[in-house]
Design a protein around this motif. Structure first.
Motif, PDB file in Angstrom:
ATOM      1  N   PHE A   2      37.568  37.395  43.173  1.00  0.00           N
ATOM      2  CA  PHE A   2      37.505  36.270  42.229  1.00  0.00           C
ATOM      3  C   PHE A   2      36.295  35.362  42.464  1.00  0.00           C
ATOM      4  O   PHE A   2      35.770  34.780  41.528  1.00  0.00           O
ATOM      5  CB  PHE A   2      38.827  35.493  42.232  1.00  0.00           C
ATOM      6  CG  PHE A   2      39.918  36.298  41.570  1.00  0.00           C
ATOM      7  CD1 PHE A   2      39.858  36.597  40.215  1.00  0.00           C
ATOM      8  CD2 PHE A   2      40.972  36.813  42.313  1.00  0.00           C
ATOM      9  CE1 PHE A   2      40.840  37.376  39.597  1.00  0.00           C
ATOM     10  CE2 PHE A   2      41.950  37.595  41.706  1.00  0.00           C
ATOM     11  CZ  PHE A   2      41.890  37.876  40.347  1.00  0.00           C
ATOM     12  N   ASP A   3      35.820  35.278  43.710  1.00  0.00           N
ATOM     13  CA  ASP A   3      34.635  34.455  43.980  1.00  0.00           C
ATOM     14  C   ASP A   3      33.381  35.071  43.391  1.00  0.00           C
ATOM     15  O   ASP A   3      32.562  34.407  42.789  1.00  0.00           O
ATOM     16  CB  ASP A   3      34.395  34.352  45.500  1.00  0.00           C
ATOM     17  CG  ASP A   3      35.306  33.324  46.127  1.00  0.00           C
ATOM     18  OD1 ASP A   3      36.091  32.731  45.382  1.00  0.00           O
ATOM     19  OD2 ASP A   3      35.227  33.151  47.364  1.00  0.00           O
ATOM     20  N   LYS A   4      33.230  36.377  43.606  1.00  0.00           N
ATOM     21  CA  LYS A   4      31.935  37.001  43.321  1.00  0.00           C
ATOM     22  C   LYS A   4      31.919  37.780  42.011  1.00  0.00           C
ATOM     23  O   LYS A   4      30.968  37.726  41.253  1.00  0.00           O
ATOM     24  CB  LYS A   4      31.565  37.961  44.461  1.00  0.00           C
ATOM     25  CG  LYS A   4      31.497  37.312  45.820  1.00  0.00           C
ATOM     26  CD  LYS A   4      30.055  36.979  46.160  1.00  0.00           C
ATOM     27  CE  LYS A   4      29.907  36.063  47.358  1.00  0.00           C
ATOM     28  NZ  LYS A   4      30.364  36.636  48.601  1.00  0.00           N
ATOM     29  N   ILE A   5      32.946  38.546  41.788  1.00  0.00           N
ATOM     30  CA  ILE A   5      32.937  39.505  40.695  1.00  0.00           C
ATOM     31  C   ILE A   5      33.655  38.946  39.474  1.00  0.00           C
ATOM     32  O   ILE A   5      33.265  39.175  38.330  1.00  0.00           O
ATOM     33  CB  ILE A   5      33.624  40.815  41.161  1.00  0.00           C
ATOM     34  CG1 ILE A   5      32.914  41.401  42.379  1.00  0.00           C
ATOM     35  CG2 ILE A   5      33.733  41.834  40.043  1.00  0.00           C
ATOM     36  CD1 ILE A   5      31.549  41.958  42.120  1.00  0.00           C
ATOM     37  N   GLY A   6      34.708  38.179  39.721  1.00  0.00           N
ATOM     38  CA  GLY A   6      35.590  37.690  38.651  1.00  0.00           C
ATOM     39  C   GLY A   6      34.877  36.885  37.585  1.00  0.00           C
ATOM     40  O   GLY A   6      35.376  36.757  36.462  1.00  0.00           O
ATOM     41  N   VAL A   7      33.698  36.349  37.908  1.00  0.00           N
ATOM     42  CA  VAL A   7      32.989  35.499  36.948  1.00  0.00           C
ATOM     43  C   VAL A   7      32.182  36.314  35.931  1.00  0.00           C
ATOM     44  O   VAL A   7      31.715  35.778  34.935  1.00  0.00           O
ATOM     45  CB  VAL A   7      32.034  34.518  37.686  1.00  0.00           C
ATOM     46  CG1 VAL A   7      32.831  33.483  38.452  1.00  0.00           C
ATOM     47  CG2 VAL A   7      31.117  35.284  38.631  1.00  0.00           C
ATOM     48  N   ILE A   8      32.030  37.593  36.182  1.00  0.00           N
ATOM     49  CA  ILE A   8      31.124  38.395  35.354  1.00  0.00           C
ATOM     50  C   ILE A   8      31.668  38.670  33.950  1.00  0.00           C
ATOM     51  O   ILE A   8      30.908  38.719  32.989  1.00  0.00           O
ATOM     52  CB  ILE A   8      30.718  39.689  36.110  1.00  0.00           C
ATOM     53  CG1 ILE A   8      29.751  39.265  37.220  1.00  0.00           C
ATOM     54  CG2 ILE A   8      30.084  40.727  35.199  1.00  0.00           C
ATOM     55  CD1 ILE A   8      29.383  40.343  38.186  1.00  0.00           C
ATOM     56  N   SER A   9      32.977  38.840  33.825  1.00  0.00           N
ATOM     57  CA  SER A   9      33.522  39.068  32.487  1.00  0.00           C
ATOM     58  C   SER A   9      34.799  38.243  32.309  1.00  0.00           C
ATOM     59  O   SER A   9      35.582  38.119  33.253  1.00  0.00           O
ATOM     60  CB  SER A   9      33.828  40.551  32.296  1.00  0.00           C
ATOM     61  OG  SER A   9      34.698  40.726  31.203  1.00  0.00           O
ATOM     62  N   PRO A  10      35.018  37.704  31.111  1.00  0.00           N
ATOM     63  CA  PRO A  10      36.248  36.921  30.877  1.00  0.00           C
ATOM     64  C   PRO A  10      37.514  37.761  31.096  1.00  0.00           C
ATOM     65  O   PRO A  10      38.576  37.210  31.382  1.00  0.00           O
ATOM     66  CB  PRO A  10      36.134  36.480  29.416  1.00  0.00           C
ATOM     67  CG  PRO A  10      34.938  37.140  28.860  1.00  0.00           C
ATOM     68  CD  PRO A  10      34.135  37.738  29.956  1.00  0.00           C
ATOM     69  N   ILE A  11      37.392  39.094  31.003  1.00  0.00           N
ATOM     70  CA  ILE A  11      38.560  39.963  31.212  1.00  0.00           C
ATOM     71  C   ILE A  11      39.134  39.789  32.615  1.00  0.00           C
ATOM     72  O   ILE A  11      40.335  39.857  32.829  1.00  0.00           O
ATOM     73  CB  ILE A  11      38.156  41.447  31.005  1.00  0.00           C
ATOM     74  CG1 ILE A  11      37.767  41.661  29.563  1.00  0.00           C
ATOM     75  CG2 ILE A  11      39.268  42.411  31.388  1.00  0.00           C
ATOM     76  CD1 ILE A  11      37.065  42.966  29.333  1.00  0.00           C
ATOM     77  N   PHE A  12      38.242  39.538  33.587  1.00  0.00           N
ATOM     78  CA  PHE A  12      38.704  39.477  34.974  1.00  0.00           C
ATOM     79  C   PHE A  12      39.410  38.160  35.291  1.00  0.00           C
ATOM     80  O   PHE A  12      40.138  38.067  36.264  1.00  0.00           O
ATOM     81  CB  PHE A  12      37.544  39.671  35.955  1.00  0.00           C
ATOM     82  CG  PHE A  12      36.705  40.884  35.682  1.00  0.00           C
ATOM     83  CD1 PHE A  12      37.291  42.053  35.211  1.00  0.00           C
ATOM     84  CD2 PHE A  12      35.338  40.868  35.903  1.00  0.00           C
ATOM     85  CE1 PHE A  12      36.525  43.174  34.956  1.00  0.00           C
ATOM     86  CE2 PHE A  12      34.559  41.986  35.660  1.00  0.00           C
ATOM     87  CZ  PHE A  12      35.159  43.137  35.183  1.00  0.00           C
ATOM     88  N   LYS A  13      39.149  37.146  34.447  1.00  0.00           N
ATOM     89  CA  LYS A  13      39.712  35.812  34.752  1.00  0.00           C
ATOM     90  C   LYS A  13      41.229  35.830  34.773  1.00  0.00           C
ATOM     91  O   LYS A  13      41.851  35.240  35.637  1.00  0.00           O
ATOM     92  CB  LYS A  13      39.226  34.790  33.719  1.00  0.00           C
ATOM     93  CG  LYS A  13      37.826  34.312  33.998  1.00  0.00           C
ATOM     94  CD  LYS A  13      37.636  32.885  33.506  1.00  0.00           C
ATOM     95  CE  LYS A  13      36.179  32.483  33.608  1.00  0.00           C
ATOM     96  NZ  LYS A  13      35.396  32.937  32.442  1.00  0.00           N
ATOM     97  N   GLY A  14      41.830  36.525  33.783  1.00  0.00           N
ATOM     98  CA  GLY A  14      43.293  36.534  33.697  1.00  0.00           C
ATOM     99  C   GLY A  14      43.940  37.595  34.568  1.00  0.00           C
ATOM    100  O   GLY A  14      45.148  37.816  34.513  1.00  0.00           O
ATOM    101  N   LEU A  15      43.114  38.270  35.376  1.00  0.00           N
ATOM    102  CA  LEU A  15      43.648  39.379  36.178  1.00  0.00           C
ATOM    103  C   LEU A  15      44.492  38.861  37.350  1.00  0.00           C
ATOM    104  O   LEU A  15      44.125  37.890  38.012  1.00  0.00           O
ATOM    105  CB  LEU A  15      42.474  40.191  36.716  1.00  0.00           C
ATOM    106  CG  LEU A  15      42.743  41.627  37.086  1.00  0.00           C
ATOM    107  CD1 LEU A  15      43.058  42.450  35.849  1.00  0.00           C
ATOM    108  CD2 LEU A  15      41.519  42.223  37.786  1.00  0.00           C
TER     109      LEU A  15
END
Ligand SMILES: Nc1ncnc2c1ncn2[C@@H]1O[C@H](COP(=O)(O)OP(=O)(O)OP(=O)(O)O)[C@@H](O)[C@H]1O
Ligand SMILES: [Mg+2]
Length: 362
Positions: A206-219
């Protein structure tokens, strides 16, 4: 810290091939049937002792030949470590690490942390717990040194327990109860290693990768240990059922690492392209974490990257790959299809062309 020399003999359609890849990004281009996947498969074989596309070792050996061989040199600081593996028609494997023969594939795997993504990977990964458990354990294996021996011991006990459940010799229940003390002790250790790893993995993701696509935010990531409550009691309570089935139904061998979006399993809610992107993110986060916690540079093999991906997903993958320090091997049919990935990349990119199992420099 990368694989800086690779050579193959009699591997699939490749008779003999040798090349020096970049420690950053290697793009392998070629027509259908030229040998691109075979090249990735050979690198995977060198680091894991098996293929990612078949359990039938014979298929890796070039038709009418008796064995396939893959050699590599791993650069570690100023040290160049030669490694090699071969497999013959009888299934006999030979390993060499730094000139010494070895019997342990795990030693090779320790040297070369390698993950692979193929166009089919996401179906396997999101389709059932086995691949997710393998993914989780690969991460734990690389960052927790004691994990492998605990895991190996546990699997021996599990095998014994299942054999007793299946054959049911006289007083087998008594024997099982004796095994169960060890079963529980090892299961709890495995669980502890996995849990500790997941909490670091989540933070990293979530720190590094989660910001790259909005899809990852709700993961959301959920770990299932493979049992709930007191395992010793549970094994006892399940003994009758397990005897009927002939195997052990509770324990770390049934663990899962699940992914949810808005409370639903991602496999039920995300599109195929979104699932693919999520898998890229998870694998890249894992390689990054392994690199951050060990001294090793990891390898990421990506087969047929552009297949079924729209331009915006390709761009998100390009951003993910830009965050990744792994040595990359990416295959595609032609350079146009991969343009969206290569262009925004700030890392050094080398292109290779394969034709009928040979590398051609253009
Ligand atoms: N054991 C083997 N011996 C010889 N040739 C083989 C063997 N196994 C597979 N092949 C052939 O090797 C060739 C290369 O296969 P590979 O899957 O590597 O191609 P590819 O470049 O990845 O193609 P695609 O773009 O279609 O995925 C194919 O023609 C295949 O039939
Ligand atoms: Mg292929």
């Amino acid at each position: 810290m990368s694989l800086n020399q690779i050579s193959l003999n009699n591997f699939r359609n490749i008779e003999a091939l040798s090349f020096s890849p970049s420690d950053q990004i290697n793009i392998i281009l070629g027509e259908n049937g030229s040998g691109k996947t075979s090249l990735l498969e050979a690198i995977y074989f060198l680091s894991n002792g098996r293929s990612f596309r078949t359990n039938k070792h014979k298929l890796m050996i070039r038709h009418e030949q008796t064995k396939c061989v893959v050699h590599g040199k791993k650069q570690l600081h100023s040290l160049s470590i030669p490694i090699g593996i071969s497999k013959d028609l009888q299934g006999e494997t030979q390993l060499r690490i730094q000139g010494q023969s070895s019997r342990k594939i795990a030693e090779l795997a320790q040297i070369l942390p390698t993950q692979v993504i193929t166009p089919e990977s996401y179906e396997l990964f999101f389709g059932g717990p086995k691949e997710r458990r393998k993914f989780l354990d690969l991460g734990v294996f690389h960052v927790e040194h004691q994990f492998y021996s605990v895991w190996k011991d546990f699997n021996k006990v599990l095998k014994q327990r299942n054999a007793l459940l299946k054959s049911k010799p006289v007083q087998y229940q008594l024997q099982i109860r004796t095994w169960d003390r060890e079963f529980v002790r090892l299961a709890e250790q495995i669980n502890m290693f996995r849990k500790a790893y997941i909490s670091r993995f989540e933070r990293h993701f979530f720190d590094k990768i989660g910001v790259i696509s909005p899809i990852f935010k709700g993961l959301e990531m959920r770990y299932d240990a493979g049992w709930k409550g007191d395992l010793a009691e549970l094994l006892n309570a399940q003994l009758e059922r397990d005897s009927k089935l002939g195997y052990t139904t509770k324990g770390p061998h049934k663990a899962d690492f699940n992914f949810y979006a808005n409370g639903h399993g991602v496999e039920n809610i995300l599109s195929r392209g979104q699932l693919k992107l999520t898998l890229y993110a998870l694998k890249i986060a894992q390689n990054n974490l392994i690199e951050a916690e060990t001294e090793k540079q990891s390898i990421l093999l990506i087969d047929d990257l552009p297949s079924e991906l729209s331009q915006d997903t390709m761009l998100s993958i390009a951003h993910l790959l830009a965050e990744c320090q792994s040595q990359l091997f990416i295959t595609a049919i032609n350079s146009e299809s991969i343009q969206a990935i290569v262009e925004p990349m700030k890392r050094n990119v080398e292109m290779f062309h394969v034709e009928h199992g040979r590398l051609i420099t253009k």
